[in-house]
Structure formats: structure tokens, C-alpha cells
Design a protein around this motif. Structure first.
Motif, PDB file in Angstrom:
ATOM      1  N   ILE A   3      11.123   9.261   4.909  1.00 27.86           N
ATOM      2  CA  ILE A   3      10.583   9.658   3.607  1.00 27.86           C
ATOM      3  C   ILE A   3      11.166   8.775   2.511  1.00 27.86           C
ATOM      4  O   ILE A   3      10.452   8.369   1.595  1.00 27.86           O
ATOM      5  N   GLN A   4      12.428   8.441   2.635  1.00 31.38           N
ATOM      6  CA  GLN A   4      13.059   7.585   1.633  1.00 31.38           C
ATOM      7  C   GLN A   4      12.375   6.224   1.580  1.00 31.38           C
ATOM      8  O   GLN A   4      12.115   5.685   0.511  1.00 31.38           O
ATOM      9  N   HIS A   5      12.056   5.675   2.745  1.00 30.91           N
ATOM     10  CA  HIS A   5      11.363   4.376   2.784  1.00 30.91           C
ATOM     11  C   HIS A   5       9.964   4.506   2.172  1.00 30.91           C
ATOM     12  O   HIS A   5       9.529   3.619   1.424  1.00 30.91           O
ATOM     13  N   GLN A   6       9.258   5.590   2.476  1.00 28.95           N
ATOM     14  CA  GLN A   6       7.933   5.828   1.892  1.00 28.95           C
ATOM     15  C   GLN A   6       8.038   5.929   0.371  1.00 28.95           C
ATOM     16  O   GLN A   6       7.199   5.397  -0.352  1.00 28.95           O
ATOM     17  N   LEU A   7       9.055   6.624  -0.101  1.00 27.15           N
ATOM     18  CA  LEU A   7       9.277   6.782  -1.538  1.00 27.15           C
ATOM     19  C   LEU A   7       9.535   5.428  -2.205  1.00 27.15           C
ATOM     20  O   LEU A   7       9.003   5.151  -3.284  1.00 27.15           O
ATOM     21  N   GLU A   8      10.305   4.583  -1.554  1.00 27.49           N
ATOM     22  CA  GLU A   8      10.580   3.242  -2.094  1.00 27.49           C
ATOM     23  C   GLU A   8       9.298   2.413  -2.153  1.00 27.49           C
ATOM     24  O   GLU A   8       9.065   1.699  -3.129  1.00 27.49           O
ATOM     25  N   ARG A   9       8.455   2.494  -1.115  1.00 22.67           N
ATOM     26  CA  ARG A   9       7.176   1.780  -1.112  1.00 22.67           C
ATOM     27  C   ARG A   9       6.283   2.268  -2.247  1.00 22.67           C
ATOM     28  O   ARG A   9       5.647   1.480  -2.940  1.00 22.67           O
ATOM     29  N   ALA A  10       6.238   3.596  -2.420  1.00 22.48           N
ATOM     30  CA  ALA A  10       5.408   4.180  -3.482  1.00 22.48           C
ATOM     31  C   ALA A  10       5.930   3.761  -4.853  1.00 22.48           C
ATOM     32  O   ALA A  10       5.144   3.441  -5.754  1.00 22.48           O
ATOM     33  N   ASP A  11       7.225   3.765  -5.014  1.00 22.02           N
ATOM     34  CA  ASP A  11       7.834   3.379  -6.286  1.00 22.02           C
ATOM     35  C   ASP A  11       7.478   1.935  -6.631  1.00 22.02           C
ATOM     36  O   ASP A  11       7.100   1.630  -7.767  1.00 22.02           O
ATOM     37  N   LEU A  13       4.854   0.206  -5.545  1.00 21.77           N
ATOM     38  CA  LEU A  13       3.427   0.145  -5.873  1.00 21.77           C
ATOM     39  C   LEU A  13       3.158   0.631  -7.292  1.00 21.77           C
ATOM     40  O   LEU A  13       2.358   0.033  -8.013  1.00 21.77           O
ATOM     41  N   CYS A  14       3.804   1.711  -7.685  1.00 22.38           N
ATOM     42  CA  CYS A  14       3.614   2.233  -9.046  1.00 22.38           C
ATOM     43  C   CYS A  14       4.058   1.212 -10.084  1.00 22.38           C
ATOM     44  O   CYS A  14       3.379   1.018 -11.092  1.00 22.38           O
ATOM     45  N   LYS A  15       5.180   0.546  -9.833  1.00 19.46           N
ATOM     46  CA  LYS A  15       5.646  -0.497 -10.760  1.00 19.46           C
ATOM     47  C   LYS A  15       4.643  -1.641 -10.831  1.00 19.46           C
ATOM     48  O   LYS A  15       4.330  -2.133 -11.908  1.00 19.46           O
ATOM     49  N   GLN A  16       4.124  -2.054  -9.665  1.00 17.97           N
ATOM     50  CA  GLN A  16       3.145  -3.146  -9.630  1.00 17.97           C
ATOM     51  C   GLN A  16       1.864  -2.759 -10.363  1.00 17.97           C
ATOM     52  O   GLN A  16       1.226  -3.604 -10.985  1.00 17.97           O
ATOM     53  N   ARG A  17       1.482  -1.497 -10.279  1.00 18.88           N
ATOM     54  CA  ARG A  17       0.252  -1.016 -10.906  1.00 18.88           C
ATOM     55  C   ARG A  17       0.448  -0.610 -12.359  1.00 18.88           C
ATOM     56  O   ARG A  17      -0.509  -0.303 -13.064  1.00 18.88           O
ATOM     57  N   GLY A  18       1.692  -0.555 -12.798  1.00 17.11           N
ATOM     58  CA  GLY A  18       1.977  -0.177 -14.185  1.00 17.11           C
ATOM     59  C   GLY A  18       1.752   1.293 -14.475  1.00 17.11           C
ATOM     60  O   GLY A  18       1.377   1.649 -15.591  1.00 17.11           O
ATOM     61  N   VAL A  19       1.981   2.146 -13.472  1.00 24.59           N
ATOM     62  CA  VAL A  19       1.830   3.597 -13.665  1.00 24.59           C
ATOM     63  C   VAL A  19       3.189   4.263 -13.512  1.00 24.59           C
ATOM     64  O   VAL A  19       4.075   3.755 -12.822  1.00 24.59           O
ATOM     65  N   ARG A  20       3.329   5.406 -14.176  1.00 26.49           N
ATOM     66  CA  ARG A  20       4.612   6.123 -14.185  1.00 26.49           C
ATOM     67  C   ARG A  20       4.737   7.039 -12.972  1.00 26.49           C
ATOM     68  O   ARG A  20       3.895   7.894 -12.752  1.00 26.49           O
ATOM     69  N   PHE A  21       5.802   6.850 -12.233  1.00 30.50           N
ATOM     70  CA  PHE A  21       6.127   7.705 -11.087  1.00 30.50           C
ATOM     71  C   PHE A  21       7.215   8.660 -11.557  1.00 30.50           C
ATOM     72  O   PHE A  21       8.391   8.461 -11.316  1.00 30.50           O
ATOM     73  N   THR A  22       6.781   9.694 -12.274  1.00 27.08           N
ATOM     74  CA  THR A  22       7.699  10.632 -12.921  1.00 27.08           C
ATOM     75  C   THR A  22       8.496  11.426 -11.877  1.00 27.08           C
ATOM     76  O   THR A  22       8.113  11.479 -10.706  1.00 27.08           O
ATOM     77  N   PRO A  23       9.584  12.065 -12.298  1.00 27.50           N
ATOM     78  CA  PRO A  23      10.359  12.879 -11.356  1.00 27.50           C
ATOM     79  C   PRO A  23       9.515  13.959 -10.655  1.00 27.50           C
ATOM     80  O   PRO A  23       9.677  14.176  -9.454  1.00 27.50           O
ATOM     81  N   THR A  24       8.621  14.620 -11.384  1.00 26.96           N
ATOM     82  CA  THR A  24       7.781  15.640 -10.761  1.00 26.96           C
ATOM     83  C   THR A  24       6.847  15.013  -9.742  1.00 26.96           C
ATOM     84  O   THR A  24       6.673  15.541  -8.632  1.00 26.96           O
ATOM     85  N   ARG A  25       6.243  13.901 -10.072  1.00 30.03           N
ATOM     86  CA  ARG A  25       5.362  13.209  -9.128  1.00 30.03           C
ATOM     87  C   ARG A  25       6.146  12.783  -7.884  1.00 30.03           C
ATOM     88  O   ARG A  25       5.657  12.891  -6.757  1.00 30.03           O
ATOM     89  N   ARG A  26       7.370  12.311  -8.088  1.00 31.54           N
ATOM     90  CA  ARG A  26       8.228  11.918  -6.968  1.00 31.54           C
ATOM     91  C   ARG A  26       8.562  13.131  -6.107  1.00 31.54           C
ATOM     92  O   ARG A  26       8.567  13.045  -4.879  1.00 31.54           O
ATOM     93  N   ASN A  27       8.860  14.251  -6.747  1.00 31.39           N
ATOM     94  CA  ASN A  27       9.190  15.469  -5.999  1.00 31.39           C
ATOM     95  C   ASN A  27       8.014  15.943  -5.156  1.00 31.39           C
ATOM     96  O   ASN A  27       8.182  16.292  -3.991  1.00 31.39           O
ATOM     97  N   VAL A  28       6.824  15.951  -5.733  1.00 33.24           N
ATOM     98  CA  VAL A  28       5.640  16.385  -4.990  1.00 33.24           C
ATOM     99  C   VAL A  28       5.350  15.395  -3.865  1.00 33.24           C
ATOM    100  O   VAL A  28       5.034  15.795  -2.736  1.00 33.24           O
TER     101      VAL A  28
END
Length: 144
Positions: A3-11, A13-28
Motif C-alpha cells: 500500500i505504501q508503494h501504491q501511495l507513493e505512485r499515486a502521490d 501522479l498527482c504531482k505530475q498532474r498538478g492536482v492536490r492529494f489532500t490528507p483525506t484523499r490519501r486516507n481514503v
């Protein structure tokens, strides 16, 4: 993949796309990534409240909308539930097999099915804007 690796990949991608990966979004994201199979928004809300005691249904639905828009999850329309997508960093066809007995959801990526479906739509003058292919039945274990 952890899950940690998936979270890092998602993070990333969000940076590359310029979208906010907020704490709540990360938690969900983390909750749904750790869930086996499809999960309802209200089951996610119950688990999210352990991390964010003030979480309400709109909190979860906004996070789910974001995760859907980014391709991190799929919506299982017939169950009104959500499924983590391990292949979120690549565009892929998607079909779901859903066991009516145990609730198992199997995600398929069959390009031939996708192409046949799109071809039939074109033959009928139909332009697909959103697609969900789901089949219900019994999984191998439940059929035995």
C-alpha cells in the motif's frame, strides 16, 4: 505491491498532474487500497472516522470522486461500491466479474472485449462517453 508503494505512485501522479492529494484523499486511498474487493462509501466512512472523527458522507464522496477522476479506483455500478485499481498509472480497458455469493470482484483487462463493444456502438451510431461492463455469477470457489 505494498500500500505504501501504491501511495507513493499515486502521490507522484498527482504531482505530475498538478492536482492536490489532500490528507483525506490519501486516507481514503489507503483504506480502499487495503480493502479486499469492492467496498461501499458508507463502509469506507466508518473506517475513515477512525482516522478523521469528524468525517461525514460528503467527505468520503468528494474523496471518491477525486480518486475516480484520477483513475485510482473503479466504481462497481451494480453494487454501488468502489474497487481499488492496481493499474491506475496506465489507461486500460476494464471489465468486472462479480460473484453474487461471496462478493468477489475480478477486474479484467481484455482489449478484445473493449474493441468489440466499441465496434458495436459505432455500428449503431452510438458514441460511448462512459463505459461499465459488469457480469454477475459465481466465482470458481463458490461454484465448487
Amino acid at each position: 505491491m505494498s500500500i505504501q508503494h501504491q501511495l507513493e505512485r499515486a502521490d507522484l501522479l498527482c504531482k505530475q498532474r498538478g492536482v492536490r492529494f489532500t490528507p483525506t484523499r490519501r486516507n481514503v486511498f489507503t483504506l480502499i487500497a487495503g480493502y479486499q474487493g469492492a467496498v461501499s462509501a458508507y463502509d469506507l466512512l466508518d473506517r475513515l472516522k477512525e482516522l478523521e472523527p469528524n468525517a461525514k458522507p460528503p467527505t468520503v464522496y468528494r474523496a471518491l470522486d477525486f480518486l475516480l477522476a484520477q483513475g485510482f479506483i473503479h466504481k462497481v455500478e451494480s453494487l454501488n461500491a468502489f474497487l481499488f485499481c492496481e493499474h491506475f498509472d496506465e489507461h486500460h480497458p476494464m471489465q468486472l466479474l462479480i460473484c453474487n455469493q461471496c462478493g468477489l470482484v475480478i477486474e479484467l483487462h481484455d482489449e478484445a472485449i473493449n474493441q468489440a463493444f466499441e465496434h458495436q456502438a459505432q455500428l449503431n451510431g452510438f458514441v460511448i462517453t462512459n463505459q461499465s461492463i459488469e457480469a454477475h455469477g459465481r466465482c470458481r470457489q463458490c461454484a465448487e
